[in-house]
Structures are given as structure tokens and as C-alpha cells.
Design a protein around this motif. Sequence first.
Motif, PDB file in Angstrom:
ATOM      1  N   PRO A 158       0.705  -1.180   0.081  1.00 28.45           N
ATOM      2  CA  PRO A 158      -0.057   0.029   0.034  1.00 28.45           C
ATOM      3  C   PRO A 158       0.879   1.212   0.026  1.00 28.45           C
ATOM      4  O   PRO A 158       0.371   2.197  -0.609  1.00 28.45           O
ATOM      5  CB  PRO A 158      -0.804  -0.124   1.247  1.00 28.45           C
ATOM      6  CG  PRO A 158      -0.971  -1.584   1.476  1.00 28.45           C
ATOM      7  CD  PRO A 158       0.337  -2.225   1.091  1.00 28.45           C
ATOM      8  N   LYS A 159       1.863   1.342   0.753  1.00 32.12           N
ATOM      9  CA  LYS A 159       2.802   2.437   0.705  1.00 32.12           C
ATOM     10  C   LYS A 159       3.447   2.739  -0.676  1.00 32.12           C
ATOM     11  O   LYS A 159       3.395   3.991  -1.046  1.00 32.12           O
ATOM     12  CB  LYS A 159       4.119   2.129   1.817  1.00 32.12           C
ATOM     13  CG  LYS A 159       5.092   3.259   1.898  1.00 32.12           C
ATOM     14  CD  LYS A 159       3.980   4.368   2.657  1.00 32.12           C
ATOM     15  CE  LYS A 159       5.122   5.486   2.877  1.00 32.12           C
ATOM     16  NZ  LYS A 159       4.206   6.726   3.132  1.00 32.12           N
ATOM     17  N   THR A 160       3.931   1.541  -1.394  1.00 34.90           N
ATOM     18  CA  THR A 160       4.311   1.998  -2.824  1.00 34.90           C
ATOM     19  C   THR A 160       2.788   2.434  -3.570  1.00 34.90           C
ATOM     20  O   THR A 160       3.380   3.419  -4.185  1.00 34.90           O
ATOM     21  CB  THR A 160       4.420   0.639  -3.387  1.00 34.90           C
ATOM     22  OG1 THR A 160       5.662   0.131  -2.884  1.00 34.90           O
ATOM     23  CG2 THR A 160       4.930   0.726  -4.825  1.00 34.90           C
ATOM     24  N   VAL A 161       1.858   2.166  -3.551  1.00 33.52           N
ATOM     25  CA  VAL A 161       0.898   2.730  -4.075  1.00 33.52           C
ATOM     26  C   VAL A 161       0.526   4.196  -3.785  1.00 33.52           C
ATOM     27  O   VAL A 161       0.579   5.107  -4.612  1.00 33.52           O
ATOM     28  CB  VAL A 161      -0.607   1.838  -3.958  1.00 33.52           C
ATOM     29  CG1 VAL A 161      -1.609   2.729  -4.632  1.00 33.52           C
ATOM     30  CG2 VAL A 161      -0.512   0.289  -4.432  1.00 33.52           C
ATOM     31  N   GLU A 162       0.618   4.375  -2.509  1.00 35.62           N
ATOM     32  CA  GLU A 162       0.550   5.811  -2.010  1.00 35.62           C
ATOM     33  C   GLU A 162       1.474   6.603  -2.589  1.00 35.62           C
ATOM     34  O   GLU A 162       1.316   7.872  -3.100  1.00 35.62           O
ATOM     35  CB  GLU A 162       0.562   5.817  -0.501  1.00 35.62           C
ATOM     36  CG  GLU A 162       0.240   7.177   0.083  1.00 35.62           C
ATOM     37  CD  GLU A 162       0.417   7.214   1.543  1.00 35.62           C
ATOM     38  OE1 GLU A 162       0.689   6.378   2.153  1.00 35.62           O
ATOM     39  OE2 GLU A 162       0.599   8.487   2.008  1.00 35.62           O
ATOM     40  N   ASN A 163       2.989   6.167  -2.746  1.00 31.79           N
ATOM     41  CA  ASN A 163       3.981   7.123  -3.151  1.00 31.79           C
ATOM     42  C   ASN A 163       3.923   7.330  -4.637  1.00 31.79           C
ATOM     43  O   ASN A 163       4.068   8.441  -5.132  1.00 31.79           O
ATOM     44  CB  ASN A 163       5.350   6.067  -2.912  1.00 31.79           C
ATOM     45  CG  ASN A 163       5.819   6.274  -1.407  1.00 31.79           C
ATOM     46  OD1 ASN A 163       5.442   7.183  -0.759  1.00 31.79           O
ATOM     47  ND2 ASN A 163       6.597   5.466  -1.083  1.00 31.79           N
ATOM     48  N   GLN A 164       3.301   6.259  -5.131  1.00 25.13           N
ATOM     49  CA  GLN A 164       3.315   6.301  -6.862  1.00 25.13           C
ATOM     50  C   GLN A 164       1.928   7.218  -7.098  1.00 25.13           C
ATOM     51  O   GLN A 164       2.102   8.269  -8.114  1.00 25.13           O
ATOM     52  CB  GLN A 164       2.742   4.976  -7.565  1.00 25.13           C
ATOM     53  CG  GLN A 164       4.140   4.072  -7.330  1.00 25.13           C
ATOM     54  CD  GLN A 164       5.210   4.594  -8.360  1.00 25.13           C
ATOM     55  OE1 GLN A 164       4.818   5.099  -9.399  1.00 25.13           O
ATOM     56  NE2 GLN A 164       6.363   4.424  -7.698  1.00 25.13           N
ATOM     57  N   VAL A 165       0.991   7.434  -6.373  1.00 29.91           N
ATOM     58  CA  VAL A 165      -0.085   8.313  -6.683  1.00 29.91           C
ATOM     59  C   VAL A 165       0.242   9.918  -6.404  1.00 29.91           C
ATOM     60  O   VAL A 165      -0.060  10.957  -7.145  1.00 29.91           O
ATOM     61  CB  VAL A 165      -1.380   8.240  -5.703  1.00 29.91           C
ATOM     62  CG1 VAL A 165      -2.389   9.477  -5.800  1.00 29.91           C
ATOM     63  CG2 VAL A 165      -2.016   6.639  -6.119  1.00 29.91           C
ATOM     64  N   GLY A 166       1.179  10.260  -5.132  1.00 32.40           N
ATOM     65  CA  GLY A 166       1.601  11.374  -5.010  1.00 32.40           C
ATOM     66  C   GLY A 166       2.779  11.821  -5.928  1.00 32.40           C
ATOM     67  O   GLY A 166       2.756  12.879  -6.400  1.00 32.40           O
ATOM     68  N   LYS A 167       3.467  10.726  -6.760  1.00 32.74           N
ATOM     69  CA  LYS A 167       4.314  11.268  -7.623  1.00 32.74           C
ATOM     70  C   LYS A 167       3.495  11.735  -9.043  1.00 32.74           C
ATOM     71  O   LYS A 167       3.962  12.719  -9.431  1.00 32.74           O
ATOM     72  CB  LYS A 167       5.150   9.788  -8.009  1.00 32.74           C
ATOM     73  CG  LYS A 167       6.147  10.073  -9.191  1.00 32.74           C
ATOM     74  CD  LYS A 167       6.936   8.925  -9.561  1.00 32.74           C
ATOM     75  CE  LYS A 167       7.827   9.131 -10.661  1.00 32.74           C
ATOM     76  NZ  LYS A 167       8.691   7.791 -10.785  1.00 32.74           N
ATOM     77  N   ALA A 168       2.386  10.935  -9.128  1.00 31.60           N
ATOM     78  CA  ALA A 168       1.959  11.244 -10.098  1.00 31.60           C
ATOM     79  C   ALA A 168       1.182  12.642 -10.254  1.00 31.60           C
ATOM     80  O   ALA A 168       0.947  13.259 -11.014  1.00 31.60           O
ATOM     81  CB  ALA A 168       0.545  10.323 -10.449  1.00 31.60           C
ATOM     82  N   LEU A 169       0.711  12.869  -9.151  1.00 30.22           N
ATOM     83  CA  LEU A 169       0.141  14.164  -8.867  1.00 30.22           C
ATOM     84  C   LEU A 169       1.123  15.388  -9.009  1.00 30.22           C
ATOM     85  O   LEU A 169       0.816  16.517  -9.461  1.00 30.22           O
ATOM     86  CB  LEU A 169      -0.708  14.188  -7.413  1.00 30.22           C
ATOM     87  CG  LEU A 169      -1.953  13.494  -7.297  1.00 30.22           C
ATOM     88  CD1 LEU A 169      -2.447  13.442  -5.684  1.00 30.22           C
ATOM     89  CD2 LEU A 169      -3.013  13.965  -8.222  1.00 30.22           C
ATOM     90  N   LYS A 170       2.242  15.259  -8.414  1.00 32.28           N
ATOM     91  CA  LYS A 170       3.226  15.990  -8.369  1.00 32.28           C
ATOM     92  C   LYS A 170       3.862  16.370  -9.820  1.00 32.28           C
ATOM     93  O   LYS A 170       3.704  17.519 -10.361  1.00 32.28           O
ATOM     94  CB  LYS A 170       4.624  15.466  -7.825  1.00 32.28           C
ATOM     95  CG  LYS A 170       5.776  16.472  -7.732  1.00 32.28           C
ATOM     96  CD  LYS A 170       6.908  16.043  -6.836  1.00 32.28           C
ATOM     97  CE  LYS A 170       8.079  17.038  -6.851  1.00 32.28           C
ATOM     98  NZ  LYS A 170       9.053  16.563  -5.854  1.00 32.28           N
ATOM     99  N   ILE A 171       3.768  15.161 -10.658  1.00 33.33           N
ATOM    100  CA  ILE A 171       4.011  15.403 -12.012  1.00 33.33           C
ATOM    101  C   ILE A 171       3.049  16.241 -12.780  1.00 33.33           C
ATOM    102  O   ILE A 171       3.176  16.974 -13.658  1.00 33.33           O
ATOM    103  CB  ILE A 171       4.369  14.162 -12.832  1.00 33.33           C
ATOM    104  CG1 ILE A 171       5.626  13.667 -12.200  1.00 33.33           C
ATOM    105  CG2 ILE A 171       4.407  14.066 -14.476  1.00 33.33           C
ATOM    106  CD1 ILE A 171       5.903  12.076 -12.727  1.00 33.33           C
ATOM    107  N   LEU A 172       1.751  15.847 -12.637  1.00 36.47           N
ATOM    108  CA  LEU A 172       0.629  16.621 -13.109  1.00 36.47           C
ATOM    109  C   LEU A 172       0.316  18.001 -12.941  1.00 36.47           C
ATOM    110  O   LEU A 172       0.124  18.683 -13.963  1.00 36.47           O
ATOM    111  CB  LEU A 172      -0.791  15.803 -12.862  1.00 36.47           C
ATOM    112  CG  LEU A 172      -0.734  14.332 -13.548  1.00 36.47           C
ATOM    113  CD1 LEU A 172      -1.974  13.845 -12.851  1.00 36.47           C
ATOM    114  CD2 LEU A 172      -0.925  14.326 -15.092  1.00 36.47           C
TER     115      LEU A 172
END
Length: 200
Positions: A158-172
Motif C-alpha cells: 500500500p505504501k508503494t501505491v501511495e507513493n506512486q499516486v503522490g508522484k503522479a499528482l506532482k508530475i501532473l
Amino acid sequence: MQLTEQEIVGAIRQGNERIFEVVFRKYYQSLCNYANSILKEMEEAEEIVQNLFSGLWEKRSDLEINISLKSYLYRAVHNHCLNRIKHLKIREEYQEYATSYYESSYESVGQTVMKNELEQRIHEAIEKLPEQCRVIFKLSRFEELKYHEIADQLGLSPKTVENQVGKALKILRTELAEYLPILILLLDGIVKLNIEYWYL
């Protein structure tokens, strides 16, 4: 050996995973039950508690607790629940306003062009995300799956998923920076666009 609460907090601050896990197992279910008593939705309650512990571990080096650990955790859950209720209320009020507004008005040609352009840019920005990041973001925002559901589906933590969502939002946010003024107008109800996934 029995540790004092301050020793437990100190151990967590120093990165002691075993002590952190003991605290997690001791309080997790009771905190979920407490959150559920406020939200009346166990899945939401579990997500709030999971995010709380995730945040505690992530910021463990700055952890300062001047009251009992139990009181600290319950107070944190209480505040997170109230924030969640407030967020849902604001979203509900906006949706009611938007429905009322668009039933009595129509989009101008300029608004339609603006909406279509932004939708296209959002789509292009999402497609430019790294593959795993893109897949997780779409499952989270478009399929509306919880982090633990995505983790189970993809075989990740779940932590990896959370980090990837955060990364996506930052890029967007970076990709769509020039469209922020338009985005503000959209969120004010001037143009109807299905971009709820933009909310954190």
C-alpha cells in the motif's frame, strides 16, 4: 522489559520497526472502530487509520508527543475524521450547486473549447506518466479503488501505491501549471468538467 511511553515514542523516532508494529497492532482495530463510529463507514475508517500510521512512520524523526500515546492517536483520528467529513460536505455542496447551475445555464463556445483543451492536456499528461505510476493513478482516480485494493491487484505494498499516486499528482501539477487559472475557474463552477480526481 516494559517500556515507558516516552521510550516507545523515542524508539519509533529512531526507526524501530518492531516497536512501531507493536503499537500498530495494539491500537489499529480500536482506532478503526472509533473512526467508524464517527464516519459510519468502516472502509473509510480503516483508510484514515492506515494513513495516520503511514504518516507517523514517514515523519517519525519529527515525532513529538506531549500527552499519552493513546490520547494522541485518538485525537489524531478524531481530527482526520472531521476533516474528511468537511471535505465530503464541501464536495457535496459543490455538486449540488453545479447541478443547479447547469440546469439553468449553458456553456458558451469559448467555455466548451477551454474545457475540451484542458481535458486533452490532462489526458496527454496522464499518458506521459511512467507506466507503473500511470496504471496506479488511473486505478485510484478513475476506478476509485482504495490503496490496499490496488496493492492487492498489482502485488505491491500500500505504501508503494501511495507513493506512486503522490508522484503522479506532482508530475501532473507541473505539466498542467499553465492551466491552473483555467482549473480554478472550472472548480468555481464556470465550466462543467469531470476532474474530481484532481482533489487530494
